[in-house]
Scaffold this motif. Structure first.
Motif, short mmCIF file in Angstrom:
data_model
loop_
_atom_site.label_atom_id
_atom_site.label_comp_id
_atom_site.label_asym_id
_atom_site.label_seq_id
_atom_site.Cartn_x
_atom_site.Cartn_y
_atom_site.Cartn_z
N UNK A 248 52.65 -105.31 24.43
CA UNK A 248 54.10 -105.35 24.68
C UNK A 248 54.88 -105.13 23.39
N UNK A 249 54.42 -105.72 22.30
CA UNK A 249 55.09 -105.56 21.02
C UNK A 249 55.10 -104.08 20.60
N UNK A 250 53.98 -103.41 20.80
CA UNK A 250 53.91 -101.98 20.44
C UNK A 250 54.80 -101.16 21.35
N UNK A 251 54.89 -101.53 22.62
CA UNK A 251 55.77 -100.83 23.54
C UNK A 251 57.23 -100.97 23.12
N UNK A 252 57.62 -102.19 22.76
CA UNK A 252 59.00 -102.45 22.32
C UNK A 252 59.32 -101.63 21.07
N UNK A 253 58.37 -101.58 20.13
CA UNK A 253 58.57 -100.78 18.91
C UNK A 253 58.73 -99.30 19.26
N UNK A 254 57.89 -98.81 20.18
CA UNK A 254 57.98 -97.41 20.58
C UNK A 254 59.32 -97.11 21.23
N UNK A 255 59.84 -98.03 22.04
CA UNK A 255 61.14 -97.85 22.67
C UNK A 255 62.25 -97.79 21.63
N UNK A 256 62.15 -98.61 20.60
CA UNK A 256 63.14 -98.57 19.52
C UNK A 256 63.09 -97.22 18.80
N UNK A 257 61.88 -96.73 18.55
CA UNK A 257 61.71 -95.44 17.86
C UNK A 257 62.25 -94.29 18.71
N UNK A 258 61.96 -94.31 20.01
CA UNK A 258 62.43 -93.25 20.90
C UNK A 258 63.95 -93.30 21.05
N UNK A 259 64.51 -94.51 21.10
CA UNK A 259 65.96 -94.66 21.20
C UNK A 259 66.65 -94.07 19.97
N UNK A 261 65.44 -91.73 18.04
CA UNK A 261 65.26 -90.28 18.10
C UNK A 261 66.24 -89.64 19.09
N UNK A 262 66.44 -90.30 20.23
CA UNK A 262 67.33 -89.77 21.28
C UNK A 262 68.80 -90.02 20.96
N UNK A 263 69.05 -90.90 19.97
CA UNK A 263 70.42 -91.30 19.59
C UNK A 263 71.17 -91.92 20.76
N UNK A 264 70.41 -92.65 21.57
CA UNK A 264 70.96 -93.41 22.69
C UNK A 264 69.98 -94.51 23.03
N UNK A 265 70.46 -95.69 23.37
CA UNK A 265 69.55 -96.79 23.70
C UNK A 265 68.88 -96.54 25.03
N UNK A 266 67.57 -96.49 25.02
CA UNK A 266 66.81 -96.26 26.24
C UNK A 266 66.50 -97.60 26.90
N UNK A 267 67.03 -97.84 28.09
CA UNK A 267 66.79 -99.12 28.76
C UNK A 267 65.38 -99.22 29.33
#
Length: 308
Positions: A248-259, A261-267
């Protein structure tokens, strides 16, 4: 001509219809859709029955082996089977394996496997390791760091969205992807400690063991010896709970990185907010951009397109 039948929900049948959108044929009376592939003709009925007929119906049906009716699936998962762990295993030296991100439209799938001895399990409990569903993301990241500091053997794998979407386009179900990730994570972990001290392996069960084995066999892999499966494994096994926190921690980190990159918060999740965010990405970056951020076969993609 042989045939195979599965029973699922109308919602899942709609997902199947979208999957076969380019292969749809005329729909017979009483059916929701009919499609034709190289393996089989697929007919989905209002009753929830899906019929696969053709030269290789089993191969086509296996893509959907993990979407049977929820109530029946839960009953089957909860039943004891020959791969159920004995109670003493949870306090003995064992590997625990779990995943994160499977129900989220945005973000990758992450899988972690961790080996803990009896003594290490005590330490894990002392730093607050428990079922990750009862922990917020901040706490999960904190405990994950402490797990790493204990220098307990673990393996962490991440399946990026681009590769997920390619596998899905090749016909892999999410169940098969998860099975292969668990297998590879455990494989790598077994190289990190003395396996003579290992008493067993516990996987948080997401499908019936025979189905899991078929997924492995389709890629010429075999189940590791002394592998067991149990639902809600985090509440039984500290090793699984720790693996769940790492995943889960790695998933959360990946979501932060993708957000970023996308310049938008990915829910997280697969809500209406997710549909709106996907629509914004398509509007600003184009449909192809979603491949990097999302599991594009989810219904959220079609919902986002309608918002446009």
């Amino acid at each position: 001509m042989s045939q195979q039948v599965i029973v699922t929900t109308k919602e899942q049948i709609q997902e199947m219809k979208k999957y076969y959108i380019s292969q749809l044929t005329s729909t017979p009376q009483g059916a929701i859709f009919r499609a034709k592939t190289n393996n089989a003709v697929i007919t989905a009925y209002q009753s929830g029955k899906v019929l696969f007929q053709g030269s290789a119906p089993e191969s086509e049906a296996m893509k959907w082996a993990d979407i049977t009716v929820k109530d029946k699936k839960k009953q089957a998962l909860d039943q004891k089977h020959s791969y159920s762990p004995h109670a003493g295993l949870f306090t003995d030296n064992h590997i625990g394996s779990d995943e994160a991100g499977t129900g989220d439209y945005f973000g990758p799938i992450t899988v972690a496997a961790l080996f803990a001895t009896k003594e290490q399990q005590v330490k894990l409990k002392q730093i607050g390791v428990r079922d990750s569903k009862h922990l917020n993301d901040t706490k999960i990241k904190q405990i994950a760091k402490e797990i790493v500091q204990l220098q307990i053997p673990y393996t962490l794998l991440l399946l990026p969205n681009e590769k997920y979407n390619k596998l899905q386009a090749k016909g892999w179900s999410q169940g098969k992807m998860k099975a292969m990730l668990h297998h590879h994570a455990i494989d790598k972990l077994l190289q990190k400690f003395d396996v003579n001290s290992l008493k067993g392996i516990v996987i948080d069960q997401f499908c019936q063991p025979p189905v899991y084995k078929k997924y492995l066999q389709s890629e010429k892999k075999t189940l590791h010896p002394n592998t067991t499966f149990i639902t809600k494994a985090e509440s039984h096994s500290v090793s699984v709970a720790a693996a769940s926190i790492l995943a889960r921690s790695r998933f959360v980190k990946a979501m932060d990185e993708l957000s970023e990159d996308a310049k938008i918060e990915l829910p997280k999740g697969a809500s209406a907010k997710v549909d709106q965010t996907a629509a914004r990405i398509m509007r600003s970056k184009g449909f192809e951009a979603l491949d990097k951020y999302a599991k594009t076969h989810f219904a959220n993609t079609q919902k986002a397109q309608k918002l446009l």
